[in-house]
Scaffold this active site. Structure first.
Site, PDB file in Angstrom:
ATOM      1  N   HIS A 263       0.851  -1.191   0.000  1.00 50.83           N
ATOM      2  CA  HIS A 263       0.000   0.000   0.000  1.00 50.83           C
ATOM      3  C   HIS A 263       0.882   1.235   0.000  1.00 50.83           C
ATOM      4  CE1 HIS A 263      -3.098   2.880   1.171  1.00 50.83           C
ATOM      5  NE2 HIS A 263      -3.926   2.004   0.660  1.00 50.83           N
TER       6      HIS A 263
ATOM      7  N   GLU B 126      -7.698  -5.525  -0.400  1.00 56.13           N
ATOM      8  CA  GLU B 126      -8.229  -6.372  -1.474  1.00 56.13           C
ATOM      9  C   GLU B 126      -8.175  -7.869  -1.169  1.00 56.13           C
ATOM     10  OE1 GLU B 126      -9.688  -4.528  -3.261  1.00 56.13           O
ATOM     11  OE2 GLU B 126      -8.547  -3.003  -4.321  1.00 56.13           O
TER      12      GLU B 126
HETATM   13  C1  LIG Z   1      -0.595  -0.863  -3.995  1.00 56.35           C
HETATM   14  C2  LIG Z   1       0.720  -0.584  -4.673  1.00 56.35           C
HETATM   15  C3  LIG Z   1       0.475  -0.066  -6.098  1.00 56.35           C
HETATM   16  C4  LIG Z   1       1.447   0.518  -3.891  1.00 56.35           C
HETATM   17  O1  LIG Z   1       2.610   0.741  -4.539  1.00 56.35           O
HETATM   18  P1  LIG Z   1       3.691   1.849  -4.172  1.00 56.35           P
HETATM   19  O2  LIG Z   1       3.573   2.364  -2.803  1.00 56.35           O
HETATM   20  O3  LIG Z   1       3.651   2.854  -5.243  1.00 56.35           O
HETATM   21  O4  LIG Z   1       4.983   1.015  -4.198  1.00 56.35           O
HETATM   22  P2  LIG Z   1       5.858   0.805  -5.452  1.00 56.35           P
HETATM   23  O5  LIG Z   1       5.014   0.439  -6.623  1.00 56.35           O
HETATM   24  O6  LIG Z   1       6.750   1.994  -5.549  1.00 56.35           O
HETATM   25  O7  LIG Z   1       6.687  -0.474  -4.991  1.00 56.35           O
HETATM   26  C5  LIG Z   1       7.789  -0.387  -4.096  1.00 56.35           C
HETATM   27  C6  LIG Z   1       8.551  -1.696  -4.171  1.00 56.35           C
HETATM   28  O8  LIG Z   1       7.779  -2.721  -3.549  1.00 56.35           O
HETATM   29  C7  LIG Z   1       7.435  -3.723  -4.501  1.00 56.35           C
HETATM   30  N1  LIG Z   1       6.037  -4.106  -4.279  1.00 56.35           N
HETATM   31  C8  LIG Z   1       5.023  -3.325  -3.872  1.00 56.35           C
HETATM   32  N2  LIG Z   1       3.909  -4.049  -3.772  1.00 56.35           N
HETATM   33  C9  LIG Z   1       4.236  -5.315  -4.133  1.00 56.35           C
HETATM   34  C10 LIG Z   1       3.500  -6.503  -4.245  1.00 56.35           C
HETATM   35  N3  LIG Z   1       2.202  -6.531  -3.978  1.00 56.35           N
HETATM   36  N4  LIG Z   1       4.152  -7.607  -4.652  1.00 56.35           N
HETATM   37  C11 LIG Z   1       5.463  -7.576  -4.929  1.00 56.35           C
HETATM   38  N5  LIG Z   1       6.214  -6.473  -4.835  1.00 56.35           N
HETATM   39  C12 LIG Z   1       5.600  -5.351  -4.447  1.00 56.35           C
HETATM   40  C13 LIG Z   1       7.603  -3.064  -5.863  1.00 56.35           C
HETATM   41  O9  LIG Z   1       7.877  -4.022  -6.860  1.00 56.35           O
HETATM   42  C14 LIG Z   1       8.772  -2.148  -5.618  1.00 56.35           C
HETATM   43  O10 LIG Z   1       9.963  -2.880  -5.641  1.00 56.35           O
HETATM   44  P3  LIG Z   1      11.332  -2.216  -6.172  1.00 56.35           P
HETATM   45  O11 LIG Z   1      11.557  -1.028  -5.296  1.00 56.35           O
HETATM   46  O12 LIG Z   1      12.318  -3.303  -6.015  1.00 56.35           O
HETATM   47  O13 LIG Z   1      11.043  -1.827  -7.586  1.00 56.35           O
HETATM   48  C15 LIG Z   1       1.602  -1.855  -4.718  1.00 56.35           C
HETATM   49  O14 LIG Z   1       1.873  -2.287  -3.410  1.00 56.35           O
HETATM   50  C16 LIG Z   1       0.971  -2.980  -5.556  1.00 56.35           C
HETATM   51  O15 LIG Z   1       1.136  -2.980  -6.775  1.00 56.35           O
HETATM   52  N6  LIG Z   1       0.221  -3.933  -4.908  1.00 56.35           N
HETATM   53  C17 LIG Z   1      -0.398  -5.015  -5.632  1.00 56.35           C
HETATM   54  C18 LIG Z   1      -1.718  -4.564  -6.229  1.00 56.35           C
HETATM   55  C19 LIG Z   1      -2.787  -4.358  -5.170  1.00 56.35           C
HETATM   56  O16 LIG Z   1      -2.964  -5.168  -4.274  1.00 56.35           O
HETATM   57  N7  LIG Z   1      -3.510  -3.252  -5.325  1.00 56.35           N
HETATM   58  C20 LIG Z   1      -4.554  -2.871  -4.401  1.00 56.35           C
HETATM   59  C21 LIG Z   1      -4.138  -1.715  -3.572  1.00 56.35           C
HETATM   60  S1  LIG Z   1      -5.267  -1.342  -2.297  1.00 56.35           S
END
Ligand SMILES: CC(C)(COP(=O)(O)OP(=O)(O)OC[C@H]1O[C@@H](n2cnc3c(N)ncnc32)[C@H](O)[C@@H]1OP(=O)(O)O)[C@@H](O)C(=O)NCCC(=O)NCCS
Length: 392
Positions: free
Chosen positions: A271, A324
């Site tokens: 998140h 989720e």
């Molecule tokens: C929700 C989400 C978009 C938040 O992302 P964010 O805060 O922008 O974090 P980032 O996308 O910058 O990710 C940071 C790091 O953690 C990793 N990461 C984050 N969520 C992850 C997940 N669910 N699975 C694997 N790796 C994950 C990213 O790959 C990234 O790795 P890196 O730094 O080596 O590239 C992300 O956690 C995600 O994609 N989750 C899965 C989708 C999901 O469940 N969405 C519903 C949200 S309520």
């Protein structure tokens, strides 16, 4: 003036921690793992209130007295009819595309509602008129979504039953049968739990469109578009797909490891704001447990094992289960079809978006950030002959 022309200017990608505005609608404390709606802890509201009370709190700013709540419910009851011209278009909308598309149906519905009622630009619109449009959308959107779902299956739409609450009515309009109380209450709690959550990408999208003076339908359709993405509200369907693919407990660890080795995301984890437990997870885990369901043990195992593997793979990030993961289980257990999970999340969030758009309406200013230009210096436009020799 867009004067920035510097490839090295500091940019906050994803607008992480950028403050857009002051708000009194909600606050998410990612470190404490708490969130509130106005002056109340959101989980406290979910445990002790009805959906209409939370809508009233978000839209009008106050938790209603019993008398005020009754007036609010009467107001809503008068607004849930679909304009006949729009109802006539729904069979065609339902047939579009190869797969049912709940978010797309909602987008089309809110746009067509605005068009069929001639809702104008929000610029100069009285707050009372905007509030009326907001409430109309809030109660009509589930009616249209359920109608589209049934029409897609070749069934006649079922109109709402005035004796049922909004959550029970959604299930009733989908199936034609009054749902068990436990299902209606679990869905009602889900709809309250996810009604609002700060400056989510969808809320931001809605505020940006609203700030241009577009009509309410356009702002909500934009918010819905953002909500449908798998990184936001599109994840719960993918969570069930993941649990189906994993299948049994012995496959959990290898499946998750394989995913992480390929640098793919595990749906239902991580998140932007929460660095502690997402408080919504605990409520949904409990609801999923109360409702029972085939996948609960598997989901618990995925929750534990994914947290451990993500700690290993992404040290220092604290990636935990998000809203989720158990949403998928709760929505499935109350009888919602998988194709409507994201749309159900969106129906819940309509209340939060509405509160934000009403707030944006007061003292609105066009939202227009700038970019740092990272291209080269300005050069003269080459003649067609010069371009011909370089572009082939
Ligand atoms: C929700 C989400 C978009 C938040 O992302 P964010 O805060 O922008 O974090 P980032 O996308 O910058 O990710 C940071 C790091 O953690 C990793 N990461 C984050 N969520 C992850 C997940 N669910 N699975 C694997 N790796 C994950 C990213 O790959 C990234 O790795 P890196 O730094 O080596 O590239 C992300 O956690 C995600 O994609 N989750 C899965 C989708 C999901 O469940 N969405 C519903 C949200 S309520």
């Amino acid at each position: 003036m867009e004067a920035v022309s510097d490839a090295h200017a500091p940019v906050v990608y994803g607008l992480n921690d950028i403050i857009l505005c002051h708000t009194s609608i909600s606050h998410v404390d990612g470190h404490l793992g708490q969130y509130r709606y106005r002056d109340y802890d959101a989980i406290d509201l979910v445990n002790n209130c009805a959906l209409e009370e939370v809508w009233c709190l978000l839209v009008d700013g106050e938790l209603p007295s019993p008398a005020r709540r009754a007036r609010f419910a009467d107001e809503l009851a008068e607004l849930n009819t679909v304009p006949p011209a729009l109802a006539g278009l729904l069979p065609a909308v339902a047939r579009l595309g190869e797969r049912p598309d709940g978010i797309g149906w909602l987008q089309t519905s809110v746009l067509l509602l605005a068009r069929s009622l001639d809702w104008p630009s929000v610029l100069g619109l009285e707050r009372a008129a905007l509030r009326h449009q907001v409430l109309r959308t809030l109660v009509t959107a589930p009616v249209m979504l359920a109608a589209l779902h049934r029409l897609r299956q070749g069934l006649e739409p079922v109109p709402p039953d005035p004796a049922l609450g909004h959550a029970a009515n959604l299930l009733y309009m989908l199936t034609g049968e009054a749902p068990p109380r436990a299902h209606a209450r679990a869905l009602e709690q889900y709809l309250m739990l996810t009604a609002e959550h700060g400056m989510a990408a969808s809320t931001f999208a809605g505020r940006v469109i609203f700030s241009t003076g577009a009509d309410l339908g356009s702002a909500l359709a934009g918010a819905l578009g953002a909500m449908g993405g798998p990184l936001h509200g599109g994840a719960p369907t993918l969570v069930l797909d993941m649990l189906d693919e994993i299948g049994s407990p012995e496959h959990v660890e290898p499946w998750l490891r394989d995913r992480l080795v390929k640098d793919e995301r595990i749906m239902g984890f991580g998140h932007r704001i929460y660095r502690a437990v997402d408080p919504r997870v605990e409520v949904l885990r409990r609801l999923a447990g109360d409702l029972g369901g085939a996948r609960l043990d598997l989901a618990r195992q995925v929750e534990r094992q994914a947290a451990a593997l993500l700690d290993e793979a992404k040290p220092g990030r604290t990636l935990r289960a998000n809203v989720e993961l158990y949403t998928a289980l709760v929505l499935e257990a109350v009888g919602l079809p998988r194709s409507l999970f994201s749309a159900t999340f969106a129906l819940a969030r309509l209340a939060g978006w509405s509160a934000h758009l009403l707030e944006q309406h007061t003292g609105n200013r066009l939202i227009r950030p700038v970019t740092a230009f990272a291209g080269g210096p300005t050069v003269p436009v080459p003649s067609p002959a010069e371009r011909g020799s370089t572009n082939g």
